[in-house]
Design a protein around this motif. Structure first.
Motif, PDB file in Angstrom:
ATOM      1  N   LYS A 240       0.848  -1.362   0.315  1.00 15.90           N
ATOM      2  CA  LYS A 240       0.041   0.346  -0.090  1.00 15.90           C
ATOM      3  C   LYS A 240       0.606   1.152   0.073  1.00 15.90           C
ATOM      4  CE  LYS A 240      -3.566   0.253   2.325  1.00 15.90           C
ATOM      5  NZ  LYS A 240      -4.823  -0.316   3.716  1.00 15.90           N
ATOM      6  N   SER A 312      -3.897   4.848   1.982  1.00  9.87           N
ATOM      7  CA  SER A 312      -5.279   4.418   2.730  1.00  9.87           C
ATOM      8  C   SER A 312      -4.427   3.424   4.032  1.00  9.87           C
ATOM      9  CB  SER A 312      -5.781   3.522   1.816  1.00  9.87           C
ATOM     10  OG  SER A 312      -7.133   3.270   2.562  1.00  9.87           O
ATOM     11  N   CYS A 330      -3.945   6.337  -3.486  1.00 12.17           N
ATOM     12  CA  CYS A 330      -5.323   5.098  -3.404  1.00 12.17           C
ATOM     13  C   CYS A 330      -4.304   4.150  -3.827  1.00 12.17           C
ATOM     14  CB  CYS A 330      -6.311   5.272  -4.039  1.00 12.17           C
ATOM     15  SG  CYS A 330      -7.496   6.298  -3.435  1.00 12.17           S
ATOM     16  N   GLU A 333      -6.211  -1.225  -2.377  1.00 10.41           N
ATOM     17  CA  GLU A 333      -7.313  -1.419  -1.750  1.00 10.41           C
ATOM     18  C   GLU A 333      -8.863  -0.702  -2.031  1.00 10.41           C
ATOM     19  OE1 GLU A 333      -6.222   3.004  -1.038  1.00 10.41           O
ATOM     20  OE2 GLU A 333      -5.197   0.948  -0.696  1.00 10.41           O
ATOM     21  N   SER A 334     -10.358  -1.470  -1.609  1.00 12.03           N
ATOM     22  CA  SER A 334     -11.562  -1.423  -2.080  1.00 12.03           C
ATOM     23  C   SER A 334     -11.581   0.815  -1.805  1.00 12.03           C
ATOM     24  CB  SER A 334     -12.710  -1.831  -1.717  1.00 12.03           C
ATOM     25  OG  SER A 334     -13.946  -1.210  -2.208  1.00 12.03           O
ATOM     26  N   TRP A 338     -13.131   2.453   1.992  1.00 12.21           N
ATOM     27  CA  TRP A 338     -12.064   2.952   3.073  1.00 12.21           C
ATOM     28  C   TRP A 338     -11.961   3.877   3.095  1.00 12.21           C
ATOM     29  CZ3 TRP A 338     -11.609  -0.362   6.570  1.00 12.21           C
ATOM     30  CH2 TRP A 338     -11.917  -1.762   6.560  1.00 12.21           C
ATOM     31  N   ARG A 355      -8.725  -4.855  -8.532  1.00 13.55           N
ATOM     32  CA  ARG A 355      -9.352  -3.357  -7.163  1.00 13.55           C
ATOM     33  C   ARG A 355     -10.494  -3.979  -7.151  1.00 13.55           C
ATOM     34  NH1 ARG A 355      -8.025   1.528  -8.060  1.00 13.55           N
ATOM     35  NH2 ARG A 355      -6.406   1.921  -6.774  1.00 13.55           N
ATOM     36  N   PRO A 356     -10.875  -4.420  -5.742  1.00 14.99           N
ATOM     37  CA  PRO A 356      -9.728  -4.828  -4.545  1.00 14.99           C
ATOM     38  C   PRO A 356      -8.499  -5.346  -4.823  1.00 14.99           C
ATOM     39  CG  PRO A 356     -12.458  -5.639  -4.103  1.00 14.99           C
ATOM     40  CD  PRO A 356     -12.187  -4.513  -5.556  1.00 14.99           C
ATOM     41  N   GLU A 361      -3.597  -7.631  -1.206  1.00 17.89           N
ATOM     42  CA  GLU A 361      -3.143  -6.576  -0.326  1.00 17.89           C
ATOM     43  C   GLU A 361      -1.290  -7.360  -0.471  1.00 17.89           C
ATOM     44  OE1 GLU A 361      -4.843  -3.943   2.198  1.00 17.89           O
ATOM     45  OE2 GLU A 361      -6.185  -3.426   1.201  1.00 17.89           O
TER      46      GLU A 361
END
Length: 398
Positions: A240, A312, A330, A333-334, A338, A355-356, A361
């Motif tokens: 991330k 995120s 971003c 993640e969704s 989030w 995505r997600p 992740e």
């Protein structure tokens, strides 16, 4: 509906659910009076346990639901069971009467002996409070079983999206596609609370925490006439994180164009990462990773910043919650689930079909089109300039 990505996990839980259902049908046959509680909520609960015992961002997104619950039951004692790291965020919150700190070993790795000792302690604390109603906001079978069922709380409400419907007295359907804060709101609605919409969460910063930050700014010689911009490059999962060299280029641009100071935040464990980024940016940048006594002190610091930039992660939700203009980078993640709830957030993202994250992740299965690597400096810089212009902060003459 199960929410597992891993099909093997879903199959195992399905089998456990079948066995558990058979056991509980037998139990209800022997003790039919227990069926009286099915689908019901106590009309005037005196003591309510709310559980969200995992990560900082999750806890922040639970705060609007807690507020709605307290407004419904103003005379009830509401206890929030949360993780040790997130507990101090809740101090001073008028909608929470008590907090319990517990790091469940199914979320936070623990040696077996320590896990048993910690569970015995939290078991005793929950039993001693005499809760009449428990709400697990996550819908996790392990929370439901160990923290609400075994502890003897008579009314238990949650989703059964990770199994264990038979452990609940009121089972909620798990609707896909909601924001995480809305999932929390669905649980408290089932307990009788009124859904007034998902408002930004509130962090209640004390005068002492504000004063600490003002002294911190003064001791670091920060000029209030020059914008202070916070970068938070770290994240719980490395997938991330936006590349550090991109943060460095962004920091140098903001320093040169806006005469901005760049504060790099992080936990004590991220001090090395923050120091590396500070060195890469050079003049005008400094690391303050691990220098704030609590998350609420960090929140007060973000509140004093002109802008926050990060991925995120929990501190991004924290900055947004205290009203700091925020640029969210971003990743896997969704975004719909989030995104921060603050009104001053700008999301920077590239649309990708995975995505997600289909790799949960942890591992990018499509490294050639990695959702963060294809986000360029110009993409983020454009969002940053937009936020700064809204604050009437303009580039300075060279």
């Amino acid at each position: 509906m199960y929410k597992f990505v891993n099909k093997k996990t879903a199959v195992v839980v399905f089998i456990v659910d079948i066995l558990g259902s058979l056991a509980f049908f037998l139990l209800y046959a022997l003790m039919p009076w227990r069926l009286r509680r099915r689908g019901k909520v106590p009309s005037d609960p005196k003591s309510i346990l709310v559980i969200r015992a995992d990560y900082i961002g999750d806890v922040i997104l639970a705060l609007p639901a807690i507020e709605a619950l307290k407004k419904k039951y103003p005379d009830a004692k509401i206890t929030f069971l949360t993780s040790a790291k997130a507990k101090d965020l809740l101090t001073g919150n008028p909608f929470i009467d008590n907090t319990l700190a517990y790091d469940p070993p199914w979320f936070f790795k623990r040696p077996l002996k320590l896990a048993i000792l910690e569970y015995a302690l939290i078991f005793k604390q929950i039993r001693g409070n005499g809760f009449s109603l428990a709400l697990d906001l996550r819908g996790d079978m392990r929370n439901i079983f160990f923290l609400t069922f075994l502890t003897g709380i008579p009314y238990r409400i949650s989703f059964a999206s990770s199994g264990g419907w038979y452990l609940l007295t009121k089972v909620l359907k798990y609707p896909p596609g909601l924001h995480e804060a809305q999932y929390h709101m669905e649980v408290v609605k089932a307990a009788g609370a009124i859904d007034t919409g998902i408002n930004p969460p509130r962090i209640f910063i004390s005068p002492g925490e504000e004063a600490f930050v003002q002294e911190f700014l003064k001791s670091n010689g920060l000029n209030r006439n020059e914008p202070l911009i916070a970068f938070h490059p770290g994240a719980r999962k490395k997938l991330k994180q936006w590349p550090l060299e991109n943060y460095a280029a962004l920091g140098r641009t903001l320093r040169d164009d806006y005469k901005a100071h760049i504060a790099i935040t992080g936990s004590a464990d991220e001090a090395g990462l923050a120091k590396d980024l500070s060195n890469m940016i050079g003049a005008g940048a400094f690391s303050c990773a691990g220098k704030f006594p609590s998350l609420k002190h960090l929140a007060a610091f973000y509140k004093s910043c002109a802008l926050y930039v990060g991925c995120s992660t929990g501190p991004t939700h924290l900055a947004s919650a205290v009203g700091a203009p925020t640029v969210v980078i971003c990743g896997p993640e969704s975004v719909e689930r989030w995104a921060p709830l603050g009104e001053n957030s700008v999301l920077v993202k590239k649309e990708v079909p995975c995505r997600p994250c289909v790799g949960r992740e942890d591992v990018c299965l499509f490294p050639e089109s990695n959702c963060l690597k294809i986000l360029t400096l110009d993409d983020v810089l454009q969002a940053v300039r937009t936020q700064l212009s809204r604050l009437n902060i303009t580039p300075q003459p060279q």
